[in-house]
Design a protein around this motif. Sequence first.
Motif, PDB file in Angstrom:
ATOM      1  N   ASP A  74      -0.105  11.749  49.795  1.00 30.04           N
ATOM      2  CA  ASP A  74      -0.184  12.547  51.038  1.00 30.04           C
ATOM      3  C   ASP A  74      -1.458  12.408  51.944  1.00 30.04           C
ATOM      4  O   ASP A  74      -1.483  12.244  53.077  1.00 30.04           O
ATOM      5  CB  ASP A  74       0.308  13.784  50.850  1.00 30.04           C
ATOM      6  CG  ASP A  74       1.801  14.109  50.767  1.00 30.04           C
ATOM      7  OD1 ASP A  74       2.560  13.108  50.971  1.00 30.04           O
ATOM      8  OD2 ASP A  74       2.188  15.054  50.118  1.00 30.04           O
ATOM      9  N   ASP A  75      -2.419  12.198  51.138  1.00 29.22           N
ATOM     10  CA  ASP A  75      -3.789  12.087  51.740  1.00 29.22           C
ATOM     11  C   ASP A  75      -4.006  10.821  52.201  1.00 29.22           C
ATOM     12  O   ASP A  75      -4.864  10.571  53.220  1.00 29.22           O
ATOM     13  CB  ASP A  75      -5.014  12.349  50.935  1.00 29.22           C
ATOM     14  CG  ASP A  75      -4.789  13.987  50.316  1.00 29.22           C
ATOM     15  OD1 ASP A  75      -4.218  15.105  51.280  1.00 29.22           O
ATOM     16  OD2 ASP A  75      -5.375  14.241  49.217  1.00 29.22           O
ATOM     17  N   HIS A  76      -3.531   9.621  51.808  1.00 31.02           N
ATOM     18  CA  HIS A  76      -3.484   8.312  52.020  1.00 31.02           C
ATOM     19  C   HIS A  76      -1.938   7.669  52.094  1.00 31.02           C
ATOM     20  O   HIS A  76      -1.914   6.922  51.439  1.00 31.02           O
ATOM     21  CB  HIS A  76      -4.437   7.446  50.991  1.00 31.02           C
ATOM     22  CG  HIS A  76      -5.613   8.225  50.386  1.00 31.02           C
ATOM     23  ND1 HIS A  76      -5.686   8.919  49.590  1.00 31.02           N
ATOM     24  CD2 HIS A  76      -6.934   7.862  51.224  1.00 31.02           C
ATOM     25  CE1 HIS A  76      -7.037   9.258  49.455  1.00 31.02           C
ATOM     26  NE2 HIS A  76      -7.896   8.839  50.429  1.00 31.02           N
ATOM     27  N   PRO A  77      -1.496   8.106  53.354  1.00 32.46           N
ATOM     28  CA  PRO A  77      -0.046   7.469  53.553  1.00 32.46           C
ATOM     29  C   PRO A  77      -0.170   5.861  53.802  1.00 32.46           C
ATOM     30  O   PRO A  77      -1.161   5.571  54.439  1.00 32.46           O
ATOM     31  CB  PRO A  77       0.300   8.159  54.716  1.00 32.46           C
ATOM     32  CG  PRO A  77      -0.655   8.746  55.584  1.00 32.46           C
ATOM     33  CD  PRO A  77      -1.893   8.891  54.412  1.00 32.46           C
TER      34      PRO A  77
ATOM     35  N   ASN B  99      -1.753   7.727  37.428  1.00 29.76           N
ATOM     36  CA  ASN B  99      -2.030   8.068  39.027  1.00 29.76           C
ATOM     37  C   ASN B  99      -2.897   9.368  39.140  1.00 29.76           C
ATOM     38  O   ASN B  99      -2.886  10.346  39.015  1.00 29.76           O
ATOM     39  CB  ASN B  99      -0.917   8.428  39.780  1.00 29.76           C
ATOM     40  CG  ASN B  99       0.247   7.309  39.876  1.00 29.76           C
ATOM     41  OD1 ASN B  99      -0.450   6.007  39.941  1.00 29.76           O
ATOM     42  ND2 ASN B  99       1.530   7.361  39.674  1.00 29.76           N
ATOM     43  N   VAL B 100      -4.245   8.811  39.028  1.00 26.20           N
ATOM     44  CA  VAL B 100      -5.492  10.053  39.252  1.00 26.20           C
ATOM     45  C   VAL B 100      -6.257   9.683  40.277  1.00 26.20           C
ATOM     46  O   VAL B 100      -6.480   8.331  40.582  1.00 26.20           O
ATOM     47  CB  VAL B 100      -6.208   9.829  37.761  1.00 26.20           C
ATOM     48  CG1 VAL B 100      -7.081  10.655  37.929  1.00 26.20           C
ATOM     49  CG2 VAL B 100      -5.341   9.991  36.739  1.00 26.20           C
ATOM     50  N   ASP B 101      -6.704  10.617  41.042  1.00 31.43           N
ATOM     51  CA  ASP B 101      -7.571  10.563  42.160  1.00 31.43           C
ATOM     52  C   ASP B 101      -9.176  10.213  41.615  1.00 31.43           C
ATOM     53  O   ASP B 101      -9.393  11.038  40.851  1.00 31.43           O
ATOM     54  CB  ASP B 101      -7.348  11.671  43.264  1.00 31.43           C
ATOM     55  CG  ASP B 101      -6.421  11.982  43.933  1.00 31.43           C
ATOM     56  OD1 ASP B 101      -5.670  10.893  44.180  1.00 31.43           O
ATOM     57  OD2 ASP B 101      -5.818  12.820  44.244  1.00 31.43           O
ATOM     58  N   THR B 102      -9.501   9.316  42.266  1.00 31.91           N
ATOM     59  CA  THR B 102     -11.011   8.774  41.822  1.00 31.91           C
ATOM     60  C   THR B 102     -11.630   8.348  43.009  1.00 31.91           C
ATOM     61  O   THR B 102     -11.039   8.285  44.198  1.00 31.91           O
ATOM     62  CB  THR B 102     -10.902   7.592  40.776  1.00 31.91           C
ATOM     63  OG1 THR B 102     -10.718   6.275  41.561  1.00 31.91           O
ATOM     64  CG2 THR B 102     -10.303   7.885  39.542  1.00 31.91           C
ATOM     65  N   MET B 103     -13.145   8.245  43.055  1.00 29.66           N
ATOM     66  CA  MET B 103     -13.585   7.552  44.209  1.00 29.66           C
ATOM     67  C   MET B 103     -13.319   5.902  44.458  1.00 29.66           C
ATOM     68  O   MET B 103     -13.743   5.692  45.565  1.00 29.66           O
ATOM     69  CB  MET B 103     -15.135   7.595  43.911  1.00 29.66           C
ATOM     70  CG  MET B 103     -15.629   9.082  43.884  1.00 29.66           C
ATOM     71  SD  MET B 103     -17.443   9.116  43.937  1.00 29.66           S
ATOM     72  CE  MET B 103     -17.871   8.413  45.389  1.00 29.66           C
TER      73      MET B 103
ATOM     74  N   SER C  12      -4.204   5.832  44.117  1.00 27.36           N
ATOM     75  CA  SER C  12      -3.621   5.138  42.977  1.00 27.36           C
ATOM     76  C   SER C  12      -2.185   5.259  43.185  1.00 27.36           C
ATOM     77  O   SER C  12      -1.502   4.787  42.246  1.00 27.36           O
ATOM     78  CB  SER C  12      -4.227   5.711  41.723  1.00 27.36           C
ATOM     79  OG  SER C  12      -3.752   7.121  41.517  1.00 27.36           O
ATOM     80  N   SER C  13      -1.589   6.124  44.097  1.00 23.12           N
ATOM     81  CA  SER C  13      -0.330   6.266  44.118  1.00 23.12           C
ATOM     82  C   SER C  13       0.217   5.883  45.354  1.00 23.12           C
ATOM     83  O   SER C  13      -0.446   6.097  46.571  1.00 23.12           O
ATOM     84  CB  SER C  13      -0.138   7.769  44.164  1.00 23.12           C
ATOM     85  OG  SER C  13       1.452   8.060  44.154  1.00 23.12           O
ATOM     86  N   CYS C  14       1.376   5.195  45.568  1.00 26.48           N
ATOM     87  CA  CYS C  14       2.050   5.050  46.993  1.00 26.48           C
ATOM     88  C   CYS C  14       2.729   6.188  47.724  1.00 26.48           C
ATOM     89  O   CYS C  14       3.028   6.219  49.007  1.00 26.48           O
ATOM     90  CB  CYS C  14       3.483   3.966  46.610  1.00 26.48           C
ATOM     91  SG  CYS C  14       2.805   2.356  46.361  1.00 26.48           S
ATOM     92  N   SER C  15       2.778   7.421  46.889  1.00 21.54           N
ATOM     93  CA  SER C  15       3.241   8.776  47.718  1.00 21.54           C
ATOM     94  C   SER C  15       1.956   9.511  47.889  1.00 21.54           C
ATOM     95  O   SER C  15       2.149  10.771  47.716  1.00 21.54           O
ATOM     96  CB  SER C  15       4.447   9.164  46.674  1.00 21.54           C
ATOM     97  OG  SER C  15       3.905   9.347  45.619  1.00 21.54           O
TER      98      SER C  15
END
Length: 187
Positions: free
Chosen positions: A143-146, A130-134, A138-141
């Motif tokens: 907070d920036d992309h609920p 689970n790593v933020d990329t462009m 990548s995660s269901c939890s």
Amino acid sequence: MRLSDRALQLTARISLLIALASLSAFLLVRTYLGDPETLYNQGTVSETVSRGPVTMEKVRWQLGTMQLYTQLIDEDRRKVVLENNVPGSVVVAVHLAVTPLDGVDQLSDGGFVCDAALRDDRGNVWKNQNVDTMLGPSSCSDDDHPLKLNQPNKLVKLFVVPASAVPHLVGVEVGSLAEYRRVLITF
């Protein structure tokens, strides 16, 4: 007592002993071979589905595309560091549509676990990172992309695999410990 009577009794006793030993072994082994928890813990895939959708614990999974990268960047255009990303390995990005359905646990309170694993035809399994990329969340939890309830949400699962394993990749597996169920969603 005649010799033939004694031989017949001895044969009957040996046959009974063999039958009882076989029955005992069968009853002992059957418990372990047919136990769903043991099979799940061994990594056994219980179902195989082409592309999906698969519903598990009130979450629907649909497989999208798979892309290969040698390096990823984040939203600030900085290089993303992934575990085990050594020379000779590639980053596999698998795009999924995840739809939390009515009654899913913890949708509003920190998300829910939606781990996936990448599997090849030789039995190798890689856990997602689970790593933020462009590429997207990548995660269901996150907070920036609920995630939205009852709507397909796009996720990207990232895996670092040896380049030699790429031709052998067969799909993504998702599992449910509560249901003792593991499903392989093939490409």
